[in-house]
Motif scaffolding. Sequence first.
Motif, PDB file in Angstrom:
ATOM      1  N   ASN A   1       0.817  -1.225   0.000  1.00 22.69           N
ATOM      2  CA  ASN A   1       0.000   0.000   0.000  1.00 22.69           C
ATOM      3  C   ASN A   1       0.848   1.270   0.000  1.00 22.69           C
ATOM      4  OD1 ASN A   1       1.068  -0.160   2.493  1.00 22.69           O
ATOM      5  ND2 ASN A   1      -0.853   0.055   3.633  1.00 22.69           N
ATOM      6  N   LYS A   2       2.006   1.187  -0.655  1.00 22.44           N
ATOM      7  CA  LYS A   2       2.926   2.328  -0.646  1.00 22.44           C
ATOM      8  C   LYS A   2       2.844   3.149  -1.937  1.00 22.44           C
ATOM      9  CE  LYS A   2       4.920   0.451   3.063  1.00 22.44           C
ATOM     10  NZ  LYS A   2       4.051  -0.764   3.060  1.00 22.44           N
ATOM     11  N   VAL A   3       3.021   4.452  -1.767  1.00 18.61           N
ATOM     12  CA  VAL A   3       3.261   5.317  -2.924  1.00 18.61           C
ATOM     13  C   VAL A   3       4.745   5.203  -3.253  1.00 18.61           C
ATOM     14  CG1 VAL A   3       3.330   7.700  -3.745  1.00 18.61           C
ATOM     15  CG2 VAL A   3       1.379   6.893  -2.384  1.00 18.61           C
ATOM     16  N   ILE A   4       5.063   4.826  -4.469  1.00 20.52           N
ATOM     17  CA  ILE A   4       6.466   4.583  -4.842  1.00 20.52           C
ATOM     18  C   ILE A   4       7.129   5.857  -5.338  1.00 20.52           C
ATOM     19  CG2 ILE A   4       7.993   3.262  -6.371  1.00 20.52           C
ATOM     20  CD1 ILE A   4       5.631   1.154  -6.484  1.00 20.52           C
ATOM     21  N   ASP A   5       6.409   6.616  -6.163  1.00 20.47           N
ATOM     22  CA  ASP A   5       7.023   7.786  -6.786  1.00 20.47           C
ATOM     23  C   ASP A   5       5.915   8.710  -7.298  1.00 20.47           C
ATOM     24  OD1 ASP A   5       9.055   9.407  -7.650  1.00 20.47           O
ATOM     25  OD2 ASP A   5       9.716   8.127  -9.299  1.00 20.47           O
ATOM     26  N   PHE A   6       6.242   9.977  -7.364  1.00 18.40           N
ATOM     27  CA  PHE A   6       5.302  10.945  -7.922  1.00 18.40           C
ATOM     28  C   PHE A   6       6.042  11.821  -8.920  1.00 18.40           C
ATOM     29  CE2 PHE A   6       3.452  15.325  -7.544  1.00 18.40           C
ATOM     30  CZ  PHE A   6       2.330  15.067  -8.319  1.00 18.40           C
ATOM     31  N   LEU A   7       5.519  11.922 -10.135  1.00 18.01           N
ATOM     32  CA  LEU A   7       6.174  12.696 -11.191  1.00 18.01           C
ATOM     33  C   LEU A   7       5.272  13.868 -11.577  1.00 18.01           C
ATOM     34  CD1 LEU A   7       7.324   9.656 -13.394  1.00 18.01           C
ATOM     35  CD2 LEU A   7       8.603  10.810 -11.595  1.00 18.01           C
ATOM     36  N   PRO A   8       5.542  15.044 -11.015  1.00 18.11           N
ATOM     37  CA  PRO A   8       4.620  16.169 -11.232  1.00 18.11           C
ATOM     38  C   PRO A   8       4.455  16.543 -12.703  1.00 18.11           C
ATOM     39  CG  PRO A   8       6.432  16.782  -9.725  1.00 18.11           C
ATOM     40  CD  PRO A   8       6.680  15.385 -10.155  1.00 18.11           C
ATOM     41  N   ALA A   9       5.545  16.518 -13.478  1.00 19.57           N
ATOM     42  CA  ALA A   9       5.432  16.938 -14.885  1.00 19.57           C
ATOM     43  C   ALA A   9       4.490  16.017 -15.652  1.00 19.57           C
ATOM     44  CB  ALA A   9       6.805  16.951 -15.547  1.00 19.57           C
ATOM     45  N   ASP A  10       4.476  14.750 -15.262  1.00 19.24           N
ATOM     46  CA  ASP A  10       3.573  13.789 -15.905  1.00 19.24           C
ATOM     47  C   ASP A  10       2.228  13.698 -15.192  1.00 19.24           C
ATOM     48  OD1 ASP A  10       5.149  12.074 -18.069  1.00 19.24           O
ATOM     49  OD2 ASP A  10       6.545  12.569 -16.466  1.00 19.24           O
ATOM     50  N   ARG A  11       2.112  14.407 -14.067  1.00 22.08           N
ATOM     51  CA  ARG A  11       0.921  14.241 -13.223  1.00 22.08           C
ATOM     52  C   ARG A  11       0.658  12.752 -12.993  1.00 22.08           C
ATOM     53  NH1 ARG A  11      -3.651  18.334 -15.655  1.00 22.08           N
ATOM     54  NH2 ARG A  11      -2.946  20.216 -14.628  1.00 22.08           N
ATOM     55  N   MET A  12       1.717  12.048 -12.667  1.00 20.81           N
ATOM     56  CA  MET A  12       1.595  10.600 -12.555  1.00 20.81           C
ATOM     57  C   MET A  12       2.116  10.129 -11.213  1.00 20.81           C
ATOM     58  SD  MET A  12       3.123   7.747 -15.113  1.00 20.81           S
ATOM     59  CE  MET A  12       4.645   7.355 -14.280  1.00 20.81           C
ATOM     60  N   VAL A  13       1.425   9.198 -10.614  1.00 21.67           N
ATOM     61  CA  VAL A  13       1.899   8.607  -9.371  1.00 21.67           C
ATOM     62  C   VAL A  13       2.051   7.098  -9.576  1.00 21.67           C
ATOM     63  CG1 VAL A  13      -0.462   8.454  -8.436  1.00 21.67           C
ATOM     64  CG2 VAL A  13       1.502   8.391  -6.883  1.00 21.67           C
ATOM     65  N   ARG A  14       3.155   6.588  -9.075  1.00 24.19           N
ATOM     66  CA  ARG A  14       3.451   5.159  -9.187  1.00 24.19           C
ATOM     67  C   ARG A  14       3.168   4.567  -7.808  1.00 24.19           C
ATOM     68  NH1 ARG A  14       8.449   4.641 -12.990  1.00 24.19           N
ATOM     69  NH2 ARG A  14       6.865   4.466 -14.615  1.00 24.19           N
ATOM     70  N   ILE A  15       2.245   3.627  -7.747  1.00 22.43           N
ATOM     71  CA  ILE A  15       1.848   3.091  -6.441  1.00 22.43           C
ATOM     72  C   ILE A  15       1.839   1.571  -6.456  1.00 22.43           C
ATOM     73  CG2 ILE A  15       0.393   5.065  -5.814  1.00 22.43           C
ATOM     74  CD1 ILE A  15      -2.029   3.535  -6.804  1.00 22.43           C
TER      75      ILE A  15
END
Lengths: 473, 473
Positions: A106-120
């Motif tokens: 249940n972890k957030v792995i990474d957040f990429l603001p330019a892509d508005r993308m979150v890797r979870i």
Amino acid sequence: MNAPQNSLTTPVLPPELITRLQQAVGEARVHLDSDTLKTWGKDWTKHFEPNPSVVVFPANTLEVQAVVKLANEFGIAITPSGGRTGLSAGAVAANGEIVVSLDRMNKVIDFLPADRMVRIQAGVVTEQLQQFAEEQGLYYPVDFASAGSSQIGGNIGTNAGGIKVIKYGMTRQWVLGMTVVTGKGDILRLNKGMIKNATGYDLRHLMIGAEGTLGIVCEVDIKLERQPQDLRVLVLGVPEFAAVMHILQAFQNRLDLTAFEFFNELAIQKVIAHTGIPRPFESACPFYVLLEFEGKFEAVVDDAMQTFEHCMEQGWVIDGVMSQNQSQAATLWRLREDISETIAAFTPYKNDISVLITHVPAFIADIDAIVTEFYPDFEICWFGHIGDGNLHLNILKPANLTKDEFFEKCKVVNKHVFETVQKYDGSISAEHGVGMTKKDYLHYTRDEVEIEYLREIKKVFDPKGIMNPGKIF
Amino acid sequence: MNAPQNSLTTPVLPPELITRLQQAVGEARVHLDSDTLKTWGKDWTKHFEPNPSVVVFPANTLEVQAVVKLANEFGIAITPSGGRTGLSAGAVAANGEIVVSLDRMNKVIDFLPADRMVRIQAGVVTEQLQQFAEEQGLYYPVDFASAGSSQIGGNIGTNAGGIKVIKYGMTRQWVLGMTVVTGKGDILRLNKGMIKNATGYDLRHLMIGAEGTLGIVCEVDIKLERQPQDLRVLVLGVPEFAAVMHILQAFQNRLDLTAFEFFNELAIQKVIAHTGIPRPFESACPFYVLLEFEGKFEAVVDDAMQTFEHCMEQGWVIDGVMSQNQSQAATLWRLREDISETIAAFTPYKNDISVLITHVPAFIADIDAIVTEFYPDFEICWFGHIGDGNLHLNILKPANLTKDEFFEKCKVVNKHVFETVQKYDGSISAEHGVGMTKKDYLHYTRDEVEIEYLREIKKVFDPKGIMNPGKIF
């Protein structure tokens, strides 16, 4: 939940398998006690007895892979398990399966603001993702009643939709990539978060809606969206169902709607009685529409008012109300959102069906006629996402019938309902999946030739048939 | 187009097959003359010699099915053929194939206003669909340079994207259903136009991007959209690439962009020289951004102006211009849209690649460094859909090199470019497909394990391998 029947006994796993599962995920993450088995062996569907052999709680993709490889080696089936909020028994383990719970993933792995993308990780709960997005000043638009418990992996399993689909689409639209362990035990990293990638078959889309029968989704790249601003809610009273369609078109021609829901008078009566929320306006109407849009600019709100007036002039709307602030908007939404909880007391016989919007009026009329013919004393509570052609048909149990008697009678209706779905080229499950509860009816939506292709694809990913067997087909 | 080499001879089909093809689609619809073979045997890729055995023009799904069944029976391959505007040789028939052209399957079958859906044959040309939508007061948002010739079936084959993806997504997002003839010759009617349908694997999405290797898409349910209103175009001069990213985020936080394109000074110079369009403003800048949004409400235009001023203050923008009317908007668009045609004179070595937006600046720097190291005299014309992470890398041929010498040198660069794509987890083909030109490089985006799954899926739909063999893998 009924108590498990005594006739069901939990299969005994080979001791070597238990030892090796413990080696794979850690001793403390392999649970064999009956409380855990009962709880993690079921979802919100109440018709099946949970009966898994073991529940494991892996922490990452490699641990999931190790478990899948063991399942292949020992020939024991796996039931992937998320928030267990499913309504089609897709996450029920009734036959000695290894339940693979993603609760720890249940972890957030990474957040990429330019892509508005979150890797979870796929065990992230929907609401947790919504909150994470909000903290970044962004928005995850897939929302539905069970968002507080459902996990992203499970949402992907049924391609969950909910109340904002008319603008934002289904879960599918927000999944830019995923890491999956296939039934064979391979790790595939699919699409890697890209918007554009034309390099052969997009297996990501095969996993979406597969209800865990092809593999276990472990990590997900999720696209986030700009936050909607100043959402306005209108509730409109409608004299006849055909007008609902005119209202939809009139508003869609001028505004970008973020929701277009409907419910009938019976639904609003039940909600008012249960919650004490006042009627939105004096007039009781056969049908109601709830619609929502972003009212950031006054000119948009003016457009909405003009459209409302046009609908009144045309006689499509008897009365209506528009929220002037967030709190009013929330109260109006409760008229729609509290229906499910309210009618739970009436042991409803539920169906989640979909047809083209064009066919909705005729479809509703046909179903009303069928229920009236067979059981004139049954009450139908209609509600749904009309903007997507998605209807929730809920038949309420009369007080004078037992639950078993009632469901027995509903089963008779079932066949006619699904025949009507087929007549209109519709879907027997719009957003709840097939699981175990709908699989006998799958042929009403997918023909036998097509189902044979599904079976063959299953073999490609899961040749030994260990991934969630007995679900879908 | 070079003349076919003499060494290539058209294979002779069994006379019985020709007769039965004539029975299947009509005698006049089976073409064996060399002009037709040459024309329908190729697409816009110029590297391959067309060499089909026969070209057939079926009129409907049943005729397509009959042809596919004959191909299976006689063991002759099929190349599905649309508008033949592909850039990866996905529609090239170089090995005696039966070309199945969808040119005659160009009818609108039905239009359902409540669903904003149109049911068409797959041979409908993109522009024809755009015009049909407009006649209904609606909009088909997938648009790109070859829209005047490309057919919907071909767009589906490569999941075509284009210039409006940032708001409207790829072709995938607009396909609500399709009727397909699989390589085995089965007719599948997939998803039937529904927005919500959670009944097992969505085969529709497998067909999208399959480049005709799984079957032939015959009919399509296309969703249409509200027409955008009062589109405004801004062109901004940008001093360094990193600023492009800041500009994207600044505008996205306040506006719903319908496009966000970029190009470099070399590109604008070439377009200005070729077309005579004036510079958008006096300052020559290393990079340019073109963005577009709906300016129906003055408040939105004000938001855009404020954001522009913010970008100027931050030093991200040197100069800029906003269209005040449709004609100005069209002229500004030409600065971006005329690049491809303009640089065609320079025999460009083209790549269509994609990475996460986050990685775009580093990726561009790496590629610039590679080209500069190997060929300091080569000019790079960069442009692309930055809002989607999609870059068109065009290396221009120096006047002192022959075409062959130039492409030989570019092949050396190729490996480094694709290694860089791989380094950034990117795609070797963002929207042009793999076809024949990219298949040797597929492993830079999809690993061998994944490609093996693609092969197995291919076998499910096309066990005899007759559908567009030699494409993708």
